[in-house]
Scaffold this motif. Structure first.
Motif, short mmCIF file in Angstrom:
data_model
loop_
_atom_site.label_atom_id
_atom_site.label_comp_id
_atom_site.label_asym_id
_atom_site.label_seq_id
_atom_site.Cartn_x
_atom_site.Cartn_y
_atom_site.Cartn_z
N GLU A 1 -4.70 8.38 4.97
CA GLU A 1 -4.61 8.37 6.44
C GLU A 1 -5.11 9.71 6.98
N ARG B 1 0.84 -1.21 0.00
CA ARG B 1 0.00 0.00 0.00
C ARG B 1 0.87 1.26 0.00
N LEU C 1 10.42 6.07 8.63
CA LEU C 1 9.46 5.36 9.47
C LEU C 1 10.02 4.04 9.99
N ARG D 1 7.78 1.49 2.72
CA ARG D 1 7.71 2.91 3.10
C ARG D 1 9.12 3.41 3.37
N TYR E 1 -1.27 7.61 14.80
CA TYR E 1 -0.73 6.91 13.62
C TYR E 1 -0.32 5.47 13.94
N PRO F 1 -0.61 7.90 2.17
CA PRO F 1 -0.33 9.31 2.47
C PRO F 1 -1.34 9.93 3.45
N SER F 2 -0.88 10.96 4.17
CA SER F 2 -1.76 11.73 5.06
C SER F 2 -2.14 13.02 4.32
N VAL G 1 -2.22 2.54 11.86
CA VAL G 1 -1.49 1.94 10.73
C VAL G 1 -1.30 0.44 10.97
N1 GLU Z 1 0.61 8.26 6.67
C1 GLU Z 1 2.04 8.19 6.90
C2 GLU Z 1 2.70 9.41 6.30
O1 GLU Z 1 2.14 10.05 5.42
C3 GLU Z 1 2.70 6.99 6.30
C4 GLU Z 1 2.28 5.72 6.91
C5 GLU Z 1 3.09 4.49 6.56
O2 GLU Z 1 3.52 4.36 5.40
O3 GLU Z 1 3.25 3.69 7.43
O4 GLU Z 1 3.80 9.71 6.70
#
Ligand code: GLU
Length: 294
Positions: free
Chosen positions: A50, A14, A221, A217, A199, A17-18, A203
């Motif tokens: 997200e 997947r 992270l 990702r 988050y 994005p936020s 997630v």
């Molecule tokens: N929503 C998160 C972001 O935009 C990424 C989440 C993920 O890939 O675990 O930084």
């Protein structure tokens, strides 16, 4: 996808994005890596928005994300997933962790934390200073009384959680076998004061719910996975394989960021640039002037 790649239902990746700003080149790279990872193996590529932080989420950013991905030529499978439609499932998981005695209410305000950091600096974790544990030491009866009237979030007691799970492992296809170190992040917030879920919890739950087999990702992270792995163990969730990819850096060697005003994809798109060409270049390791890979 080339016709020589066999479809493989066992691979689901997947991009998540936020929608709290416009996507920039770093997101284009991240989306491409996740997409190409899935397609090269005949797998599915899902898009999850997200949008749990309703204060910062804006519908126009969601629209821009969809338009940017189409402009880049990155097609996703199935319907777009929205975290804001899943709030009940996050609350259920938080309740389960509370029943296990692993969450405690935290009344600290941002200004409390800033002051504490000035007078009694806490060690720096991957996401900032590690929480000092002030509210972990509150008398439980007092904490319950305060929680009835005062705004509070909920933190996980990481030491207590580790005592239940013992050492945990996970695999990163790029970085190799890993031992989890959630203590490096400390007692992170899982239910913030002002948003329904944090988050880390959302997630982890959603990667299971969406059947994600490979979490692809950015390296920014990487350390978050320590907490995600801990939550998987506590909530009996499967552990996907991880692949943390390098990041695009600016001329100062800093990660591209919305907050630093990195050029947005929408600006390039609306100026008539080709998204396909941009990704063709990325795939060959060619980046715009001043941008490099970490
Ligand atoms: N929503 C998160 C972001 O935009 C990424 C989440 C993920 O890939 O675990 O930084």
């Amino acid at each position: 996808m080339t016709s020589s790649v066999q479809l493989n239902p066992d691979i689901v990746v997947r991009f998540a994005p936020s929608p709290n700003g416009l996507l920039h080149l770093g997101h284009a790279y991240a989306a491409m890596v996740a997409h190409d990872f899935a397609r090269a193996r005949g797998g599915q590529f899902l898009l999850r928005i997200e949008d749990i932080d309703s204060d910062r989420t804006r519908p126009e950013f969601v629209t821009a994300i969809l338009d940017d991905l189409r402009w880049l030529g990155l097609n996703w499978d199935k319907q777009v997933i929205f975290q804001s439609e899943r709030l009940d499932s996050y609350a259920l998981a938080a309740d389960r962790l509370k029943e296990m005695g692993l969450l405690y209410p935290c009344f600290c305000t941002r200004s409390d934390m800033r002051k504490l950091q000035e007078y009694d600096p806490q060690p720096e974790g991957p996401d900032g200073p590690i929480y000092a544990g002030t509210c972990r030491h509150l008398d439980p009866d007092l904490a319950r009384k305060r929680a009835a009237t005062e705004p509070h979030g909920w933190r996980i007691d990481v030491a207590k959680a580790i005592a239940i799970t013992g050492p945990l492992k996970w695999t990163d296809e790029r970085h190799g076998a890993q031992l989890s170190h959630p203590e490096r992040l400390g007692d992170v917030i899982l239910v913030p004061k002002d948003t329904p879920v944090a988050y880390h919890l959302a997630v982890t739950l959603d990667d299971t719910r969406d059947g994600i087999t490979h979490v692809v990702r950015g390296d920014d992270l990487f350390a978050s996975t320590y907490i995600h792995r801990l939550l998987q163990a506590l909530l009996d969730l499967p552990t996907p394989v991880y692949f943390h990819h390098p990041l695009l850096l600016d001329e100062k060697g800093e990660k591209l960021a919305k907050s630093r005003g990195s050029a947005s994809l929408s600006v390039l798109r609306l100026a008539g640039h080709s998204g396909h060409r941009l990704l063709q270049d990325f795939r060959q390791g060619i980046f715009p002037v001043g941008i490099s890979l970490s």
